[in-house]
Write a protein that holds these residues in place. Structure first.
Motif, PDB file in Angstrom:
ATOM      1  N   LEU A  17       0.714  -1.125   0.044  1.00 47.03           N
ATOM      2  CA  LEU A  17       0.226   0.081   0.319  1.00 47.03           C
ATOM      3  C   LEU A  17       1.041   0.861   0.187  1.00 47.03           C
ATOM      4  N   SER A  18       1.766   1.131   0.903  1.00 48.24           N
ATOM      5  CA  SER A  18       2.768   2.723   0.773  1.00 48.24           C
ATOM      6  C   SER A  18       3.248   2.531  -0.480  1.00 48.24           C
ATOM      7  N   HIS A  19       3.765   1.652  -0.894  1.00 39.07           N
ATOM      8  CA  HIS A  19       4.493   1.883  -2.707  1.00 39.07           C
ATOM      9  C   HIS A  19       4.232   1.475  -3.593  1.00 39.07           C
ATOM     10  N   TYR A  20       2.898   1.334  -3.451  1.00 33.38           N
ATOM     11  CA  TYR A  20       2.559   1.081  -5.264  1.00 33.38           C
ATOM     12  C   TYR A  20       1.051   1.673  -5.829  1.00 33.38           C
ATOM     13  N   PHE A  21       0.400   1.789  -4.744  1.00 33.18           N
ATOM     14  CA  PHE A  21      -0.250   3.490  -4.878  1.00 33.18           C
ATOM     15  C   PHE A  21      -0.011   4.544  -5.249  1.00 33.18           C
ATOM     16  N   PRO A  22      -0.899   5.260  -6.647  1.00 25.58           N
ATOM     17  CA  PRO A  22       0.186   7.143  -6.294  1.00 25.58           C
ATOM     18  C   PRO A  22      -0.477   8.237  -5.904  1.00 25.58           C
ATOM     19  N   TRP A  23      -0.114   7.487  -4.301  1.00 28.07           N
ATOM     20  CA  TRP A  23      -0.586   8.798  -3.950  1.00 28.07           C
ATOM     21  C   TRP A  23      -0.758  10.284  -3.752  1.00 28.07           C
ATOM     22  N   ASN A  24       0.625  10.621  -3.796  1.00 23.45           N
ATOM     23  CA  ASN A  24       1.043  11.881  -3.963  1.00 23.45           C
ATOM     24  C   ASN A  24      -0.080  11.899  -5.316  1.00 23.45           C
ATOM     25  N   GLU A  25      -0.314  11.846  -6.930  1.00 26.22           N
ATOM     26  CA  GLU A  25      -1.571  11.953  -7.940  1.00 26.22           C
ATOM     27  C   GLU A  25      -2.581  12.424  -6.989  1.00 26.22           C
ATOM     28  N   VAL A  26      -3.033  11.693  -5.682  1.00 21.60           N
ATOM     29  CA  VAL A  26      -4.602  12.002  -4.989  1.00 21.60           C
ATOM     30  C   VAL A  26      -4.232  12.853  -3.852  1.00 21.60           C
ATOM     31  N   GLY A  27      -2.976  13.354  -3.326  1.00 23.33           N
ATOM     32  CA  GLY A  27      -3.107  14.706  -2.994  1.00 23.33           C
ATOM     33  C   GLY A  27      -2.176  14.054  -1.437  1.00 23.33           C
ATOM     34  N   PHE A  28      -1.416  12.638  -1.162  1.00 21.43           N
ATOM     35  CA  PHE A  28      -1.635  12.045  -0.076  1.00 21.43           C
ATOM     36  C   PHE A  28      -0.549  11.572  -0.009  1.00 21.43           C
ATOM     37  N   GLU A  29       0.801  11.525   0.909  1.00 16.83           N
ATOM     38  CA  GLU A  29       2.192  11.584   1.171  1.00 16.83           C
ATOM     39  C   GLU A  29       2.727  10.549   2.448  1.00 16.83           C
ATOM     40  N   VAL A  30       2.706   9.786   1.842  1.00 18.90           N
ATOM     41  CA  VAL A  30       2.706   8.714   3.502  1.00 18.90           C
ATOM     42  C   VAL A  30       3.866   8.834   3.904  1.00 18.90           C
ATOM     43  N   PHE A  31       4.038   9.292   5.282  1.00 22.65           N
ATOM     44  CA  PHE A  31       4.299   9.632   6.288  1.00 22.65           C
ATOM     45  C   PHE A  31       5.034   8.894   7.219  1.00 22.65           C
ATOM     46  N   GLY A  32       4.269   7.863   7.538  1.00 25.46           N
ATOM     47  CA  GLY A  32       5.127   6.203   7.807  1.00 25.46           C
ATOM     48  C   GLY A  32       4.305   5.186   7.983  1.00 25.46           C
ATOM     49  N   GLN A  33       4.573   4.211   8.988  1.00 24.11           N
ATOM     50  CA  GLN A  33       4.124   3.050   8.947  1.00 24.11           C
ATOM     51  C   GLN A  33       3.742   2.375  10.095  1.00 24.11           C
ATOM     52  N   ALA A  34       3.408   1.711  10.650  1.00 25.03           N
ATOM     53  CA  ALA A  34       3.351   0.691  11.988  1.00 25.03           C
ATOM     54  C   ALA A  34       2.384  -0.203  11.650  1.00 25.03           C
ATOM     55  N   ALA A  35       3.106  -1.281  12.587  1.00 29.86           N
ATOM     56  CA  ALA A  35       2.999  -2.767  12.623  1.00 29.86           C
ATOM     57  C   ALA A  35       1.676  -3.052  13.277  1.00 29.86           C
ATOM     58  N   ASN A  36       0.673  -2.381  14.213  1.00 33.93           N
ATOM     59  CA  ASN A  36       0.086  -2.700  14.965  1.00 33.93           C
ATOM     60  C   ASN A  36      -0.679  -1.002  15.397  1.00 33.93           C
ATOM     61  N   GLY A  37      -1.619  -1.462  16.270  1.00 33.81           N
ATOM     62  CA  GLY A  37      -2.254  -0.113  17.021  1.00 33.81           C
ATOM     63  C   GLY A  37      -1.369   0.609  18.083  1.00 33.81           C
ATOM     64  N   ARG A  38      -0.920  -0.079  18.260  1.00 33.20           N
ATOM     65  CA  ARG A  38      -0.336   1.293  19.849  1.00 33.20           C
ATOM     66  C   ARG A  38       1.372   2.009  19.260  1.00 33.20           C
ATOM     67  N   ASP A  39       1.642   1.391  18.366  1.00 31.18           N
ATOM     68  CA  ASP A  39       2.575   1.997  17.100  1.00 31.18           C
ATOM     69  C   ASP A  39       2.126   3.033  16.714  1.00 31.18           C
ATOM     70  N   ALA A  40       0.921   2.988  16.297  1.00 29.46           N
ATOM     71  CA  ALA A  40       0.402   3.985  15.564  1.00 29.46           C
ATOM     72  C   ALA A  40      -0.291   4.520  16.455  1.00 29.46           C
ATOM     73  N   LEU A  41      -0.766   4.580  17.435  1.00 29.37           N
ATOM     74  CA  LEU A  41      -0.932   6.023  18.362  1.00 29.37           C
ATOM     75  C   LEU A  41       0.426   6.180  18.629  1.00 29.37           C
TER      76      LEU A  41
END
Length: 255
Positions: A17-41
């Motif tokens: 999802l981070s690398h193979y969808f053209p996020w920039n074209e839609v107006g988004f930047e993948v700012f980070g990744q997390a492997a679980n909810g705690r890491d996300a928070l």
């Protein structure tokens, strides 16, 4: 660009999802990744994001638990659940915490595109609204309309100043980034507030500057063309003639 955090315990899905969808074209930047909810928070506590694309079932802390925590924090982050599970109770819990978007695995390009295009429009509108109606209370005796008009004047003034200072390379996209608004929205907003199209205003500034430079005999025509943003001198001459009714040479000789 709006900042996006992707949280999923499956490395392949998260990286895909981070690398193979053209996020920039839609107006988004993948700012980070997390492997679980705690890491996300934990990530979001240090690096606020606009959108969280979150797997609903993860170890340590589920997507539902993340949504509940963010809801309690009154976080403005938009949450989009990603899951292979279709159980109604999960969708129902998501609604309780304000989660309105739900994407099923395996993800389809068209669904990602549709959901994030809609989310981008919502974020643009939220941003525009916050700029028109700031959260701080108006001064004593001033109404909301007066406060909004004052902010509107500041936005237009900032755009005009940007064009005046950067007329050579100024663009609608540059203006939109300056005031953090969508280019399409800025185009309509500028027309509504000034009665003039942004492109016409930019052209007027370029031509006025060109006319000013033409009165200084030390500048050659092609140099003036480049100084006001025309790499092709013929295009500059054509635009100048259309604006003033005479060529740059004729203008210099008669003014």
């Amino acid at each position: 660009m709006y900042k996006l955090l992707i949280a999923d315990d499956e490395d392949e899905i998260r990286n895909g999802l981070s690398h193979y969808f053209p996020w920039n074209e839609v107006g988004f930047e993948v700012f980070g990744q997390a492997a679980n909810g705690r890491d996300a928070l934990q990530f979001m506590a240090q690096h606020p994001v606009d959108v969280l694309l979150c797997d609903i079932r993860m170890p340590i802390m589920t997507g539902i638990e993340v949504a509940r925590e963010l809801s309690q924090q009154k976080s403005p982050t938009t949450i989009i659940f990603l899951s292979g599970f279709k159980e109604f109770d999960y969708a129902q819990q998501a609604l309780i915490y304000g989660v309105k978007n739900y994407i099923l695995k395996p993800t389809k390009y068209s669904e990602l595109l549709n959901v994030f295009t809609t989310v981008k429009e919502q974020l643009d509108e939220r941003q525009a609204t916050s700029m028109r109606f700031p959260p701080s209370p108006p001064a004593a005796g001033a109404g909301l309309d007066e406060d909004s008009a004052l902010l509107s004047d500041k936005i237009i003034a900032r755009i005009k100043r940007y064009v005046a200072e950067h007329y050579k390379d100024a663009s609608l996209e540059g203006a939109s980034q300056l005031v953090h608004m969508n280019p399409h929205y800025i185009s309509k907003y500028f027309k509504e507030k000034t009665g003039e199209n942004f492109s016409d205003f930019l052209l007027k500034v370029k031509m006025n500057k060109a006319a000013e430079l033409l009165q200084e005999m030390n500048y050659k025509f092609y140099e003036i063309s480049e100084l006001v943003g025309y790499s092709n001198a013929k295009n500059f001459t054509r635009a100048f003639r259309k604006f003033y009714g005479k060529s740059p040479r004729e203008y210099r000789n008669t003014e």
